[in-house]
Design a protein around this motif. Sequence first.
Motif, PDB file in Angstrom:
ATOM      1  N   GLN A  26      46.562  41.334  25.984  1.00 27.77           N
ATOM      2  CA  GLN A  26      47.313  40.540  26.956  1.00 27.77           C
ATOM      3  C   GLN A  26      46.781  39.103  26.995  1.00 27.77           C
ATOM      4  O   GLN A  26      45.580  38.875  27.083  1.00 27.77           O
ATOM      5  CB  GLN A  26      47.200  41.175  28.347  1.00 27.77           C
ATOM      6  CG  GLN A  26      48.138  40.571  29.374  1.00 27.77           C
ATOM      7  CD  GLN A  26      48.031  41.276  30.712  1.00 27.77           C
ATOM      8  OE1 GLN A  26      47.150  40.963  31.509  1.00 27.77           O
ATOM      9  NE2 GLN A  26      48.914  42.234  30.959  1.00 27.77           N
ATOM     10  N   LYS A 184      43.086  43.342  28.747  1.00 22.73           N
ATOM     11  CA  LYS A 184      44.048  44.428  28.830  1.00 22.73           C
ATOM     12  C   LYS A 184      44.742  44.615  27.485  1.00 22.73           C
ATOM     13  O   LYS A 184      45.083  43.639  26.815  1.00 22.73           O
ATOM     14  CB  LYS A 184      45.096  44.158  29.918  1.00 22.73           C
ATOM     15  CG  LYS A 184      44.524  44.025  31.332  1.00 22.73           C
ATOM     16  CD  LYS A 184      45.608  43.730  32.335  1.00 22.73           C
ATOM     17  CE  LYS A 184      45.059  43.540  33.739  1.00 22.73           C
ATOM     18  NZ  LYS A 184      44.449  44.773  34.268  1.00 22.73           N
ATOM     19  N   GLU A 186      48.125  46.044  25.662  1.00 24.69           N
ATOM     20  CA  GLU A 186      49.516  46.322  25.984  1.00 24.69           C
ATOM     21  C   GLU A 186      50.180  47.040  24.812  1.00 24.69           C
ATOM     22  O   GLU A 186      50.156  46.540  23.683  1.00 24.69           O
ATOM     23  CB  GLU A 186      50.276  45.025  26.293  1.00 24.69           C
ATOM     24  CG  GLU A 186      49.831  44.351  27.573  1.00 24.69           C
ATOM     25  CD  GLU A 186      50.675  43.142  27.905  1.00 24.69           C
ATOM     26  OE1 GLU A 186      51.365  42.634  26.979  1.00 24.69           O
ATOM     27  OE2 GLU A 186      50.655  42.698  29.064  1.00 24.69           O
ATOM     28  N   THR A 218      50.002  49.476  29.855  1.00 30.86           N
ATOM     29  CA  THR A 218      48.780  48.697  30.013  1.00 30.86           C
ATOM     30  C   THR A 218      47.546  49.573  30.113  1.00 30.86           C
ATOM     31  O   THR A 218      47.543  50.585  30.820  1.00 30.86           O
ATOM     32  CB  THR A 218      48.874  47.808  31.271  1.00 30.86           C
ATOM     33  OG1 THR A 218      50.106  47.085  31.241  1.00 30.86           O
ATOM     34  CG2 THR A 218      47.718  46.830  31.320  1.00 30.86           C
TER      35      THR A 218
END
Length: 360
Positions: A26, A184, A186, A218
């Motif tokens: 992310q 994060k 994704e 996520t």
Amino acid sequence: MLVISLLACIGTARAEVRIKDITDIQGIRDNQLIGYGLVVGLNGTGDSLNNAIFTRQSLIGMLERLGVNTEDQAASLQTKDIAAVMVTASLPAFSHSGEQIDVTVSALGDAKDLTGGTLLVTPLLGADGQVYAVAQGSLVTGAIKASGANSSFTQGVPTVGRITNGAIVERSVNFTLATETDPKLELRNPDFTTAERIADAINADLGPGIATMDDPRTITLDLKGRNVVGDLAAIEDLKVEPSSPATVVVDEATGTIVMGADVRISTVAIAQGNLTVQVTNTPVVSQPGPLSNGQTVSTAQTTIAVKKGKGKKMAIVKGSVSLRQLVSGLNSLGVAPHDMISILQAIKAAGALQAQLVVQ
């Protein structure tokens, strides 16, 4: 000819893929750039200055900046070797000043061909209005265009060109990955099962509690006090077995059918008819009688023939079969791929297709 594309697995084994191939980090993405410029050196295939007013104004402004005053003679400018263009590029993540990127050049006016042209210095702007790169160079369209008195031939799009390494990056996008303590991941194709498998694989390799699944897309990583860049590099090479929903994609325009490996159907009986309607028009000439002052006319005699296929019996396709068995069962009915599309739609309408049917 209609084509059936089958994404079938051989045996029961499924391939594992790297996490880097199904996820993105992310915040790490490309940035779109755009600019307005001029292409010169065209062989009489550029904009008509009488129609493209913006090209005329851009030409006058460029000449004035170079010390050539043409304001008084603007009406007499009739060159056809220049074209106004839009220049687009994608600025990759972590690009630094001095790097080179590719650019795409597209005609904006009524230019016929950009082949052989040269793009003049063009600033490329980001969404924030700042200049991130400057483009210039010779265009390559890869198109072929030839014309004669009564015919012409065009292959490709001659009004769109590309310049490899045609722009120099002037400014980078500020993003420091090493300071991100909770990056994060994704998923490109959100799925609960795949996200859970990724989190389990990361925790098994780096330690418990490192990865947490937030939702089907996520996964949050807790990398406080760790080498963020090194851990992400290790995570990218971990392999997991992705899970995908059972889906059947049908493209009626091309007759393509794509089935996922997990497609299943309930037990269903299928009978497919074969109805052929043939319409034939036969020209018939009608001659008038002697001394009747009539005229010879041509009419059409229409014949309609309807044929029904014989020997077609209802067949039973058993439920909970593999994709290979499902396709074999449908093929055993002796139907064409186009008819198979109709059968799949009917099975879905009957509630026997345990998969999502996507019709394009």
